[in-house]
Design an enzyme around this catalytic site. Structure first.
Site, PDB file in Angstrom:
ATOM      1  N   CYS A 162      31.121 -46.083 -25.383  1.00 32.06           N
ATOM      2  CA  CYS A 162      29.861 -46.624 -24.874  1.00 32.06           C
ATOM      3  C   CYS A 162      30.025 -47.955 -24.145  1.00 32.06           C
ATOM      4  O   CYS A 162      29.055 -48.474 -23.582  1.00 32.06           O
ATOM      5  CB  CYS A 162      28.865 -46.783 -26.011  1.00 32.06           C
ATOM      6  SG  CYS A 162      28.581 -45.241 -26.909  1.00 32.06           S
ATOM      7  N   THR A 269      33.863 -45.375 -35.952  1.00 28.31           N
ATOM      8  CA  THR A 269      32.530 -45.330 -35.348  1.00 28.31           C
ATOM      9  C   THR A 269      31.605 -46.479 -35.750  1.00 28.31           C
ATOM     10  O   THR A 269      30.633 -46.755 -35.038  1.00 28.31           O
ATOM     11  CB  THR A 269      31.828 -44.004 -35.709  1.00 28.31           C
ATOM     12  OG1 THR A 269      31.718 -43.901 -37.139  1.00 28.31           O
ATOM     13  CG2 THR A 269      32.611 -42.807 -35.174  1.00 28.31           C
ATOM     14  N   HIS A 302      23.495 -54.773 -26.132  1.00 28.36           N
ATOM     15  CA  HIS A 302      23.874 -53.369 -26.280  1.00 28.36           C
ATOM     16  C   HIS A 302      22.715 -52.621 -26.937  1.00 28.36           C
ATOM     17  O   HIS A 302      22.340 -51.545 -26.492  1.00 28.36           O
ATOM     18  CB  HIS A 302      25.150 -53.262 -27.116  1.00 28.36           C
ATOM     19  CG  HIS A 302      25.700 -51.883 -27.216  1.00 28.36           C
ATOM     20  ND1 HIS A 302      26.039 -51.145 -26.104  1.00 28.36           N
ATOM     21  CD2 HIS A 302      25.982 -51.101 -28.289  1.00 28.36           C
ATOM     22  CE1 HIS A 302      26.510 -49.961 -26.495  1.00 28.36           C
ATOM     23  NE2 HIS A 302      26.479 -49.913 -27.809  1.00 28.36           N
ATOM     24  N   THR A 306      20.254 -48.297 -33.495  1.00 27.70           N
ATOM     25  CA  THR A 306      20.796 -47.816 -34.771  1.00 27.70           C
ATOM     26  C   THR A 306      20.798 -48.975 -35.769  1.00 27.70           C
ATOM     27  O   THR A 306      20.992 -50.128 -35.386  1.00 27.70           O
ATOM     28  CB  THR A 306      22.221 -47.270 -34.626  1.00 27.70           C
ATOM     29  OG1 THR A 306      23.079 -48.299 -34.142  1.00 27.70           O
ATOM     30  CG2 THR A 306      22.262 -46.096 -33.662  1.00 27.70           C
ATOM     31  N   PRO A 307      20.589 -48.682 -37.041  1.00 25.03           N
ATOM     32  CA  PRO A 307      20.518 -49.768 -38.025  1.00 25.03           C
ATOM     33  C   PRO A 307      21.763 -50.646 -38.050  1.00 25.03           C
ATOM     34  O   PRO A 307      21.665 -51.875 -38.045  1.00 25.03           O
ATOM     35  CB  PRO A 307      20.318 -49.026 -39.348  1.00 25.03           C
ATOM     36  CG  PRO A 307      19.609 -47.764 -38.959  1.00 25.03           C
ATOM     37  CD  PRO A 307      20.205 -47.381 -37.626  1.00 25.03           C
ATOM     38  N   GLU A 313      25.341 -56.614 -33.933  1.00 29.21           N
ATOM     39  CA  GLU A 313      25.229 -57.384 -32.691  1.00 29.21           C
ATOM     40  C   GLU A 313      24.436 -58.667 -32.919  1.00 29.21           C
ATOM     41  O   GLU A 313      24.800 -59.730 -32.400  1.00 29.21           O
ATOM     42  CB  GLU A 313      24.570 -56.552 -31.594  1.00 29.21           C
ATOM     43  CG  GLU A 313      24.513 -57.284 -30.268  1.00 29.21           C
ATOM     44  CD  GLU A 313      24.064 -56.424 -29.102  1.00 29.21           C
ATOM     45  OE1 GLU A 313      24.216 -56.858 -27.942  1.00 29.21           O
ATOM     46  OE2 GLU A 313      23.563 -55.299 -29.348  1.00 29.21           O
ATOM     47  N   LYS A 331      17.757 -49.881 -23.613  1.00 27.83           N
ATOM     48  CA  LYS A 331      17.850 -48.575 -24.265  1.00 27.83           C
ATOM     49  C   LYS A 331      16.540 -48.149 -24.908  1.00 27.83           C
ATOM     50  O   LYS A 331      16.349 -46.968 -25.192  1.00 27.83           O
ATOM     51  CB  LYS A 331      18.986 -48.577 -25.296  1.00 27.83           C
ATOM     52  CG  LYS A 331      20.374 -48.667 -24.669  1.00 27.83           C
ATOM     53  CD  LYS A 331      21.470 -48.533 -25.716  1.00 27.83           C
ATOM     54  CE  LYS A 331      22.858 -48.600 -25.090  1.00 27.83           C
ATOM     55  NZ  LYS A 331      23.231 -49.956 -24.664  1.00 27.83           N
ATOM     56  N   HIS A 336      20.255 -43.906 -24.638  1.00 31.33           N
ATOM     57  CA  HIS A 336      21.665 -44.321 -24.586  1.00 31.33           C
ATOM     58  C   HIS A 336      22.419 -43.431 -23.601  1.00 31.33           C
ATOM     59  O   HIS A 336      22.629 -42.239 -23.845  1.00 31.33           O
ATOM     60  CB  HIS A 336      22.283 -44.225 -25.976  1.00 31.33           C
ATOM     61  CG  HIS A 336      23.553 -45.000 -26.128  1.00 31.33           C
ATOM     62  ND1 HIS A 336      24.272 -45.486 -25.049  1.00 31.33           N
ATOM     63  CD2 HIS A 336      24.257 -45.380 -27.235  1.00 31.33           C
ATOM     64  CE1 HIS A 336      25.341 -46.124 -25.489  1.00 31.33           C
ATOM     65  NE2 HIS A 336      25.351 -46.073 -26.807  1.00 31.33           N
ATOM     66  N   PHE A 395      32.400 -46.603 -29.794  1.00 31.84           N
ATOM     67  CA  PHE A 395      33.259 -46.005 -30.811  1.00 31.84           C
ATOM     68  C   PHE A 395      34.719 -46.385 -30.546  1.00 31.84           C
ATOM     69  O   PHE A 395      35.129 -46.600 -29.407  1.00 31.84           O
ATOM     70  CB  PHE A 395      33.125 -44.489 -30.796  1.00 31.84           C
ATOM     71  CG  PHE A 395      31.854 -43.966 -31.420  1.00 31.84           C
ATOM     72  CD1 PHE A 395      30.923 -44.810 -32.000  1.00 31.84           C
ATOM     73  CD2 PHE A 395      31.588 -42.599 -31.433  1.00 31.84           C
ATOM     74  CE1 PHE A 395      29.759 -44.322 -32.573  1.00 31.84           C
ATOM     75  CE2 PHE A 395      30.433 -42.087 -32.004  1.00 31.84           C
ATOM     76  CZ  PHE A 395      29.514 -42.946 -32.572  1.00 31.84           C
TER      77      PHE A 395
END
Length: 407
Positions: A162, A269, A302, A306-307, A313, A331, A336, A395
């Site tokens: 990503c 990941t 970014h 996601t949790p 970040e 996003k 994404h 990832f």
């Protein structure tokens, strides 16, 4: 301008908010989400995505060319053509040997690969398309752009999951600095709107499961975030050595001034909770740009929704900045786009610097107090700053950070 920077003289974008830079920018400013039910994903646990609904590759390219290209490559080529036109460049007149192409791609193309694999599994070897390989290899987008525009300098694919789009821009910046080219067409392209990608990311627990409310599913940094939304798109930026841009009196939308990269070396990941790898990349980009954290007036995050990623970040930003400046994540609106995300976000950052306006983070309605960030939400926010940061993580622990400044 000095030769350590690269002038951003052209931008081309293909996103679920529109074909072209202008409709994408206007869509981002509106704060609306492009997510909707996706017929391609019907029957799967997650059956929605952000779709480029009006691509019309046959009309924008040619039927023959569109047939040869997978969707990610079609979008890359359309974006590249727009970027070159926006820069005021003519492929007929440039020194083709001094034009490089660097395109980030996060995955191989699954769009037409899966049907060909099913033919093989059914023992229909003679039915497998001879275009299967050239359609799906990751470097084909760079190769097709070079072929279409006659760019005969280095043509590279960059794959850092990503972070691929941002890594491609950073790689192009380094190539310009060391004199390998005068012009670089750099960016990213991806389409993960397919059944195998949806199933795979769903099994990882990475996708939002808000099937009853697709438009509200992607909500970066929101306390009720539960995963990202599959998307597709492309962005290509024309980067030039400053002396080259000045010699032809080109307008620069912004300058790409710093690039930093790192690897978490933590998990395949998941990011480290303290975001240390992301912080390392940001600090490296600031050092490369010869700027301090205090010089940065905006962060294009970014922000995947996601949790774990949003929390990591946020931790990285609080590590680098005593008080993080205003943050946004596109996003929320675009979902994404994987390998294209970093390029789309860098382009958006350049536009923010040019127009002095930060697009809002779509669906950010319930601030997460544990993140301690100033998230731009609901409406665009005016900003006057000379420098901004664009983050991309992927990832494999891949981290890339770009510093852009006003022209």
């Amino acid at each position: 301008m000095n030769e350590h920077t690269a002038a951003v003289t052209g931008i081309g974008m293909v996103t679920p908010l529109g074909i072209g830079t202008r409709p994408t920018w206007q869509g981002l400013l509106s704060g609306r989400s492009a997510a909707a039910s996706d017929p391609e994903l019907k029957g799967l646990p997650v059956d929605f995505s952000c779709q480029v609904s009006d691509l019309d590759a046959c009309g924008r390219l040619t039927p023959r060319l569109a047939l040869r290209l997978d969707r990610f490559c079609q979008m890359a080529l359309i974006a590249a053509r727009e970027a070159v036109a926006d820069a005021g460049l003519s492929p007929e007149r440039w020194d083709a040997t001094r034009v490089a192409v660097v395109i980030g791609v996060g995955t191989t193309s699954f769009e037409r690969l899966q049907p060909e694999v099913l033919k093989l599994a059914a023992d229909r070897v003679r039915s497998v398309s001879p275009l299967m390989i050239p359609r799906s290899i990751p470097n084909i987008a760079a190769g097709e752009i070079a072929l279409d525009l006659g760019a005969r300098g280095p043509a590279l694919a960059v794959s850092t999951a990503c972070a691929s789009g941002a890594s491609a821009l950073g790689t192009a910046l380094l190539m310009l600095r060391c004199g390998q080219c005068d012009i670089a067409l750099a960016g990213g392209a991806e389409s993960v709107r397919n059944r195998i990608s949806s199933a795979g990311f769903s099994q990882l627990g990475a996708l939002s499961t808000r099937t009853s409310d697709p438009a509200g599913a992607s909500r970066p940094f929101d306390s009720k975030r539960d995963g990202f939304v599959l998307s597709e798109g492309a962005a290509v930026l024309v980067l030039e050595r400053p002396a080259h841009a000045e010699a032809r009196r080109a307008r620069a939308r912004a300058l790409l001034r710093g690039y930093g990269a790192s690897c978490d070396a933590h998990h395949p990941t998941a990011p480290p909770p303290d975001g240390r790898g992301a912080a390392d990349a940001i600090l490296s980009a600031l050092h490369d740009a010869d700027l301090s954290a205090a010089d940065i007036g905006h962060i294009n995050a970014h922000g995947t929704s996601t949790p774990l990623n949003d929390a990591a970040e946020a931790h990285a930003l609080r590590t680098v900045f005593a008080e993080p400046p205003p943050v946004t994540s596109v996003k929320g609106a675009l979902g994404h786009t994987i390998g294209a995300a970093g390029a789309i976000e860098a382009a958006t950052t350049a536009l923010t610097l040019q127009h002095h306006m930060i697009p809002p983070t779509a669906n950010h309605e319930n601030p997460d107090p544990s993140l301690e960030l100033d998230i731009v939400a609901a409406t665009p926010r005016p900003v006057r700053t000379r420098a901004a940061l664009s983050n991309s993580f992927g990832f494999g622990g891949q981290n890339a950070a770009l510093v852009l400044t006003s022209a």
